[in-house]
Design an enzyme around this catalytic site. Structure first.
Site, PDB file in Angstrom:
ATOM      1  N   ALA A 159       0.847  -1.189   0.000  1.00 29.28           N
ATOM      2  CA  ALA A 159       0.000   0.000   0.000  1.00 29.28           C
ATOM      3  C   ALA A 159       0.884   1.242   0.000  1.00 29.28           C
ATOM      4  O   ALA A 159       2.103   1.141  -0.019  1.00 29.28           O
ATOM      5  CB  ALA A 159      -0.917  -0.008   1.218  1.00 29.28           C
ATOM      6  N   LYS A 160       0.229   2.387   0.060  1.00 28.52           N
ATOM      7  CA  LYS A 160       0.969   3.651  -0.028  1.00 28.52           C
ATOM      8  C   LYS A 160       2.052   3.787   1.028  1.00 28.52           C
ATOM      9  O   LYS A 160       3.098   4.368   0.777  1.00 28.52           O
ATOM     10  CB  LYS A 160      -0.018   4.826   0.101  1.00 28.52           C
ATOM     11  CG  LYS A 160      -0.854   5.054  -1.147  1.00 28.52           C
ATOM     12  CD  LYS A 160      -1.173   6.534  -1.324  1.00 28.52           C
ATOM     13  CE  LYS A 160      -1.946   6.795  -2.604  1.00 28.52           C
ATOM     14  NZ  LYS A 160      -3.404   6.667  -2.412  1.00 28.52           N
ATOM     15  N   ARG A 161       1.785   3.234   2.244  1.00 30.06           N
ATOM     16  CA  ARG A 161       2.777   3.425   3.306  1.00 30.06           C
ATOM     17  C   ARG A 161       4.106   2.729   2.991  1.00 30.06           C
ATOM     18  O   ARG A 161       5.120   2.996   3.620  1.00 30.06           O
ATOM     19  CB  ARG A 161       2.225   2.924   4.653  1.00 30.06           C
ATOM     20  CG  ARG A 161       1.990   1.433   4.701  1.00 30.06           C
ATOM     21  CD  ARG A 161       1.529   0.952   6.072  1.00 30.06           C
ATOM     22  NE  ARG A 161       1.045  -0.419   5.987  1.00 30.06           N
ATOM     23  CZ  ARG A 161      -0.180  -0.755   5.622  1.00 30.06           C
ATOM     24  NH1 ARG A 161      -1.055   0.172   5.339  1.00 30.06           N
ATOM     25  NH2 ARG A 161      -0.533  -2.020   5.553  1.00 30.06           N
ATOM     26  N   HIS A 162       4.095   1.804   2.025  1.00 30.75           N
ATOM     27  CA  HIS A 162       5.333   1.125   1.647  1.00 30.75           C
ATOM     28  C   HIS A 162       6.087   1.884   0.564  1.00 30.75           C
ATOM     29  O   HIS A 162       7.020   1.364  -0.023  1.00 30.75           O
ATOM     30  CB  HIS A 162       5.025  -0.304   1.172  1.00 30.75           C
ATOM     31  CG  HIS A 162       4.335  -1.136   2.202  1.00 30.75           C
ATOM     32  ND1 HIS A 162       3.042  -1.562   2.069  1.00 30.75           N
ATOM     33  CD2 HIS A 162       4.769  -1.588   3.406  1.00 30.75           C
ATOM     34  CE1 HIS A 162       2.699  -2.258   3.145  1.00 30.75           C
ATOM     35  NE2 HIS A 162       3.717  -2.280   3.970  1.00 30.75           N
ATOM     36  N   GLY A 163       5.653   3.112   0.296  1.00 35.43           N
ATOM     37  CA  GLY A 163       6.312   3.895  -0.746  1.00 35.43           C
ATOM     38  C   GLY A 163       5.513   3.831  -2.032  1.00 35.43           C
ATOM     39  O   GLY A 163       4.518   3.129  -2.134  1.00 35.43           O
TER      40      GLY A 163
END
Ligand SMILES: [Zn+2]
Length: 316
Positions: free
Chosen positions: A246-250
């Protein structure tokens, strides 16, 4: 008989490395075996598709060397087929009306959560109303329609994930196939789309394993038991925290790598390694097709690491 599979991107966001890996696997299996590949945009749960996102998904696929046969189909354009299937289920009394609110289900649910995170519906409205009209009169609003699951264990053999089983009553529960406005729920739209296109093989990530019993029950209820496809669930791509990419992984969107000048062969090389293909810094789509072997696909979750990200971006 020609085998048929589908690429079914959702139009909510761009392709990221996780779904790109699944589409590359689908394409490689299909082209290796001479199957037909259709592209279907799964926009059922996304009524407001942003302009350009469907084109964006197609551009990402083409950039990776993934092609398909014929024109893409759009789920929400098949409203007549969905309505016919829902009417047939109602006429054959395969579904029942449910007037429960989400809050009531949360309070009543005996089993906390299904494997895929959804609530297991406790069956409150089963045998409660003799007709949709009576349910509507009782609630003062239209009901959703649920398909009842039999109280038994559902077993199947997945082409990648192996033997699996679900206890239908405690792990799946009666599930919604049509919303109160009689628009289709995702599972119904999926079965109608697959059966209309003659899909024989469904390849997707293993976060959707619990959709198998639901979809097979829908095929049965529609009298389409002969059309149930083979299922191949490849391990989900996760971040270093073990959670779904997801977005939190870049920013792992294919469009981003494309924009900053990462060559497609390099992205394909990372995706190929995740599929158990031994390769160097680059690989062509043809080589992926020639070397793909389902038996070599890892059976554990694929972890997208900071090292992978740095390697991808280290071209310049
Ligand atoms: Zn209910």
């Amino acid at each position: 008989m020609t085998r048929v599979t589908r690429l079914a991107p959702s139009p909510t966001g761009s392709l990221h490395l996780g779904n790109a890996r699944t589409f590359l696997a689908t394409w490689a299996m299909a082209r290796h075996g001479g199957w037909r590949v259709i592209l279907r945009i799964d926009d059922i749960d996304t009524p407001r598709v942003k302009p350009g996102t469907i084109q964006g998904a197609m551009d990402d696929l083409r950039w990776l060397g993934i092609d398909w046969d014929g024109e893409p189909t759009i789920q929400t354009h098949r409203a007549t087929d969905h309505a016919a299937a829902i009417a047939e289920l109602i006429a054959n009394q395969k579904v029942y009306p449910c007037i429960c609110t989400r809050k009531e289900i949360e309070l009543a649910a005996s089993a906390p959560h299904a494997e895929d995170g959804g609530l297991v519906y406790p069956g409150t409205c089963r045998d409660r109303f003799a007709s949709i009209a009576l349910a509507t009169a009782a609630a003062g609003r239209a009901p959703a329609l649920r398909l009842p699951v039999p109280d038994q264990v559902f077993k199947f053999v997945d082409e990648c994930a192996g033997e699996r089983q679900f206890d239908l009553a405690s792990e799946i529960g009666d599930f919604v196939i049509a919303k109160p406005d009689l628009s289709p729920a995702y599972q119904l739209a999926c079965v109608v789309g697959d059966s209309a296109a003659g899909v024989t093989d469904v390849i997707r990530a293993d976060d959707l394993l619990a959709s198998v019993p639901r979809q097979v029950l829908i095929y049965d209820a529609l009298g389409l038991a002969d059309c149930v496809p083979r299922y191949t669930h490849v391990p989900l791509v996760v971040g270093e925290d073990g959670k779904r990419l997801a977005k939190r992984h870049g920013d792992s969107r294919i469009a981003t790598y494309r924009e900053i000048g990462v060559p497609p062969g390099r992205v394909r090389a990372l995706l190929s390694r995740w599929l158990g293909i031994d390769c160097g810094d680059t690989i062509t789509a043809d080589e992926v097709k020639g070397r793909f072997d389902l038996r070599r696909v890892p059976r554990e979750p694929i972890i997208f690491t900071a090292g992978d990200e740095a390697w991808l971006r280290s071209v310049n």
